[in-house]
Design a protein around this motif. Structure first.
Motif, PDB file in Angstrom:
ATOM      1  N   THR A 154     -40.985  38.255-116.480  1.00 41.69           N
ATOM      2  CA  THR A 154     -41.956  38.200-117.578  1.00 41.69           C
ATOM      3  C   THR A 154     -41.653  39.263-118.629  1.00 41.69           C
ATOM      4  OG1 THR A 154     -43.539  39.588-116.378  1.00 41.69           O
ATOM      5  CG2 THR A 154     -43.828  37.208-116.203  1.00 41.69           C
ATOM      6  N   LYS A 155     -41.195  40.414-118.190  1.00 40.60           N
ATOM      7  CA  LYS A 155     -40.819  41.478-119.140  1.00 40.60           C
ATOM      8  C   LYS A 155     -39.703  40.984-120.069  1.00 40.60           C
ATOM      9  CE  LYS A 155     -39.133  46.254-119.096  1.00 40.60           C
ATOM     10  NZ  LYS A 155     -38.726  47.359-118.199  1.00 40.60           N
ATOM     11  N   LYS A 156     -38.720  40.322-119.485  1.00 37.35           N
ATOM     12  CA  LYS A 156     -37.615  39.783-120.272  1.00 37.35           C
ATOM     13  C   LYS A 156     -38.094  38.689-121.220  1.00 37.35           C
ATOM     14  CE  LYS A 156     -34.144  36.754-119.211  1.00 37.35           C
ATOM     15  NZ  LYS A 156     -33.213  36.168-118.283  1.00 37.35           N
ATOM     16  N   HIS A 157     -38.961  37.804-120.749  1.00 37.77           N
ATOM     17  CA  HIS A 157     -39.453  36.709-121.576  1.00 37.77           C
ATOM     18  C   HIS A 157     -40.282  37.238-122.752  1.00 37.77           C
ATOM     19  CE1 HIS A 157     -38.829  33.172-118.604  1.00 37.77           C
ATOM     20  NE2 HIS A 157     -37.903  34.099-118.449  1.00 37.77           N
ATOM     21  N   ILE A 158     -41.091  38.259-122.490  1.00 36.58           N
ATOM     22  CA  ILE A 158     -41.860  38.885-123.569  1.00 36.58           C
ATOM     23  C   ILE A 158     -40.918  39.473-124.611  1.00 36.58           C
ATOM     24  CG2 ILE A 158     -43.377  40.846-124.104  1.00 36.58           C
ATOM     25  CD1 ILE A 158     -44.751  40.239-121.338  1.00 36.58           C
ATOM     26  N   ASN A 172     -46.798  25.655-121.031  1.00 33.19           N
ATOM     27  CA  ASN A 172     -46.761  26.267-122.365  1.00 33.19           C
ATOM     28  C   ASN A 172     -45.369  26.187-122.979  1.00 33.19           C
ATOM     29  OD1 ASN A 172     -49.460  26.955-122.293  1.00 33.19           O
ATOM     30  ND2 ASN A 172     -49.114  29.098-121.794  1.00 33.19           N
ATOM     31  N   TYR A 173     -44.353  26.463-122.170  1.00 30.61           N
ATOM     32  CA  TYR A 173     -42.985  26.398-122.690  1.00 30.61           C
ATOM     33  C   TYR A 173     -42.620  24.978-123.102  1.00 30.61           C
ATOM     34  CZ  TYR A 173     -41.734  31.171-121.194  1.00 30.61           C
ATOM     35  OH  TYR A 173     -41.641  32.536-121.040  1.00 30.61           O
ATOM     36  N   GLY A 174     -43.046  24.007-122.299  1.00 31.99           N
ATOM     37  CA  GLY A 174     -42.764  22.607-122.633  1.00 31.99           C
ATOM     38  C   GLY A 174     -43.396  22.201-123.950  1.00 31.99           C
ATOM     39  N   LEU A 175     -44.659  22.592-124.163  1.00 33.81           N
ATOM     40  CA  LEU A 175     -45.331  22.291-125.426  1.00 33.81           C
ATOM     41  C   LEU A 175     -44.638  22.983-126.594  1.00 33.81           C
ATOM     42  CD1 LEU A 175     -49.076  22.527-124.329  1.00 33.81           C
ATOM     43  CD2 LEU A 175     -47.845  20.466-125.031  1.00 33.81           C
ATOM     44  N   ALA A 176     -44.271  24.222-126.389  1.00 37.95           N
ATOM     45  CA  ALA A 176     -43.602  24.974-127.458  1.00 37.95           C
ATOM     46  C   ALA A 176     -42.230  24.388-127.765  1.00 37.95           C
ATOM     47  CB  ALA A 176     -43.468  26.439-127.051  1.00 37.95           C
ATOM     48  N   LEU A 177     -41.528  23.958-126.742  1.00 38.90           N
ATOM     49  CA  LEU A 177     -40.218  23.345-126.939  1.00 38.90           C
ATOM     50  C   LEU A 177     -40.349  22.081-127.783  1.00 38.90           C
ATOM     51  CD1 LEU A 177     -37.170  23.274-126.247  1.00 38.90           C
ATOM     52  CD2 LEU A 177     -37.773  22.079-124.162  1.00 38.90           C
ATOM     53  N   GLY A 178     -41.349  21.276-127.481  1.00 40.01           N
ATOM     54  CA  GLY A 178     -41.579  20.052-128.236  1.00 40.01           C
ATOM     55  C   GLY A 178     -41.995  20.308-129.671  1.00 40.01           C
ATOM     56  N   ALA A 179     -42.666  21.418-129.919  1.00 33.01           N
ATOM     57  CA  ALA A 179     -43.162  21.730-131.261  1.00 33.01           C
ATOM     58  C   ALA A 179     -42.147  22.496-132.104  1.00 33.01           C
ATOM     59  CB  ALA A 179     -44.441  22.547-131.171  1.00 33.01           C
ATOM     60  N   ASP A 185     -32.552  27.493-132.361  1.00 28.94           N
ATOM     61  CA  ASP A 185     -32.376  28.737-131.614  1.00 28.94           C
ATOM     62  C   ASP A 185     -33.582  29.023-130.720  1.00 28.94           C
ATOM     63  OD1 ASP A 185     -33.886  29.215-133.975  1.00 28.94           O
ATOM     64  OD2 ASP A 185     -33.453  31.360-133.890  1.00 28.94           O
ATOM     65  N   VAL A 186     -34.776  28.740-131.226  1.00 23.90           N
ATOM     66  CA  VAL A 186     -35.989  28.947-130.427  1.00 23.90           C
ATOM     67  C   VAL A 186     -36.060  27.906-129.307  1.00 23.90           C
ATOM     68  CG1 VAL A 186     -38.517  28.993-130.494  1.00 23.90           C
ATOM     69  CG2 VAL A 186     -37.199  30.036-132.356  1.00 23.90           C
ATOM     70  N   ALA A 230     -35.696  26.484-123.474  1.00 18.52           N
ATOM     71  CA  ALA A 230     -35.025  25.732-122.414  1.00 18.52           C
ATOM     72  C   ALA A 230     -34.441  26.686-121.368  1.00 18.52           C
ATOM     73  CB  ALA A 230     -33.943  24.835-123.001  1.00 18.52           C
ATOM     74  N   ARG A 231     -33.844  27.760-121.830  1.00 18.51           N
ATOM     75  CA  ARG A 231     -33.260  28.752-120.917  1.00 18.51           C
ATOM     76  C   ARG A 231     -34.355  29.452-120.101  1.00 18.51           C
ATOM     77  NH1 ARG A 231     -32.631  33.938-121.979  1.00 18.51           N
ATOM     78  NH2 ARG A 231     -32.886  33.628-124.213  1.00 18.51           N
ATOM     79  N   LEU A 232     -35.444  29.835-120.767  1.00 20.05           N
ATOM     80  CA  LEU A 232     -36.531  30.520-120.079  1.00 20.05           C
ATOM     81  C   LEU A 232     -37.206  29.601-119.059  1.00 20.05           C
ATOM     82  CD1 LEU A 232     -38.144  32.438-123.099  1.00 20.05           C
ATOM     83  CD2 LEU A 232     -36.474  33.307-121.440  1.00 20.05           C
ATOM     84  N   MET A 233     -37.338  28.311-119.409  1.00 22.13           N
ATOM     85  CA  MET A 233     -37.927  27.347-118.477  1.00 22.13           C
ATOM     86  C   MET A 233     -37.081  27.226-117.212  1.00 22.13           C
ATOM     87  SD  MET A 233     -39.263  24.287-120.949  1.00 22.13           S
ATOM     88  CE  MET A 233     -39.961  23.277-119.649  1.00 22.13           C
ATOM     89  N   GLY A 234     -35.782  27.192-117.372  1.00 20.57           N
ATOM     90  CA  GLY A 234     -34.891  27.118-116.210  1.00 20.57           C
ATOM     91  C   GLY A 234     -35.053  28.324-115.305  1.00 20.57           C
ATOM     92  N   GLU A 235     -35.204  29.486-115.918  1.00 16.77           N
ATOM     93  CA  GLU A 235     -35.348  30.712-115.137  1.00 16.77           C
ATOM     94  C   GLU A 235     -36.651  30.724-114.352  1.00 16.77           C
ATOM     95  OE1 GLU A 235     -34.592  35.463-115.690  1.00 16.77           O
ATOM     96  OE2 GLU A 235     -35.175  34.313-117.463  1.00 16.77           O
ATOM     97  N   ILE A 236     -37.767  30.335-114.992  1.00 15.16           N
ATOM     98  CA  ILE A 236     -39.026  30.369-114.239  1.00 15.16           C
ATOM     99  C   ILE A 236     -39.132  29.206-113.261  1.00 15.16           C
ATOM    100  CG2 ILE A 236     -40.300  31.806-115.853  1.00 15.16           C
ATOM    101  CD1 ILE A 236     -41.827  29.322-116.743  1.00 15.16           C
ATOM    102  N   ALA A 237     -38.428  28.117-113.525  1.00 13.11           N
ATOM    103  CA  ALA A 237     -38.410  27.016-112.552  1.00 13.11           C
ATOM    104  C   ALA A 237     -37.717  27.470-111.269  1.00 13.11           C
ATOM    105  CB  ALA A 237     -37.718  25.788-113.139  1.00 13.11           C
ATOM    106  N   THR A 238     -36.630  28.187-111.405  1.00 15.15           N
ATOM    107  CA  THR A 238     -35.918  28.722-110.239  1.00 15.15           C
ATOM    108  C   THR A 238     -36.788  29.727-109.502  1.00 15.15           C
ATOM    109  OG1 THR A 238     -33.789  28.392-111.324  1.00 15.15           O
ATOM    110  CG2 THR A 238     -33.840  29.959-109.490  1.00 15.15           C
ATOM    111  N   TYR A 239     -37.452  30.598-110.251  1.00 17.45           N
ATOM    112  CA  TYR A 239     -38.353  31.586-109.653  1.00 17.45           C
ATOM    113  C   TYR A 239     -39.501  30.874-108.927  1.00 17.45           C
ATOM    114  CZ  TYR A 239     -41.811  35.338-109.364  1.00 17.45           C
ATOM    115  OH  TYR A 239     -42.753  36.232-108.909  1.00 17.45           O
TER     116      TYR A 239
END
Length: 155
Positions: free
Chosen positions: A45-49, A98-105, A110-111, A116-125
């Motif tokens: 979460t620190k990295k994502h922030i 939240n990430y899915g909604l933001a990705l769609g919007a 670049d964003v 997409a990268r952050l979603m993969g990381e939290i999915a693994t976690y």
């Protein structure tokens, strides 16, 4: 665009809340495995922030503050490891949504790539957390699809 920037704020709030909870949970967890998992989540979460604050700063917008400094120094567990893991799982689900909604919007590639990268990381976690919960018998393994190849070879 305003829509892309606007979708960053709920993600920052979810991550700030998760970080605060994970810091507190990690210092009170009884199991070393659970403690390590929660500490890992806190670092994620620190990295994502940081990623989202960088997007805001690059757009000349103010970065978001976090509240983990408000967590007391108590190491007495107010909750069971099982309950803390359940809360963590709920936060992961909220974060993914939240990430899915933001990705769609997002209209900025670049964003979108960041999300997409952050979603993969939290999915693994999240998957690691589910496996830890199953291992500790805090969660039943959900029904699985039949492995047809294994069934055929078992005859």
């Amino acid at each position: 665009t305003a829509l892309s920037i606007m979708s960053i704020f709920p993600n920052l709030q979810t991550n700030a809340t998760a970080r605060t909870l994970l810091v507190g949970f990690s210092q009170t967890a009884q199991s070393p495995e659970v403690r390590d998992h929660l500490m890992r989540g806190s670092e994620i979460t620190k990295k994502h922030i940081k990623v989202m604050n960088t997007i805001l700063e690059d757009s000349d917008l103010p970065a978001s503050a976090t509240a983990e400094s408000e967590v007391t120094d108590s190491t007495i567990p107010p909750f069971s490891d099982k309950l803390m893991m359940q809360h963590t799982t709920v936060l992961i689900g909220a974060g993914m949504g939240n990430y899915g909604l933001a990705l769609g919007a997002s209209t900025r590639i670049d964003v979108a790539v960041d999300y997409a990268r952050l979603m993969g990381e939290i999915a693994t976690y999240g998957e690691d957390g589910v496996q830890l919960m199953i291992k500790n018998r805090w969660l039943e393994q959900p029904p699985q699809a039949a492995d047809r190849k294994e069934l055929a070879l078992s005859r």
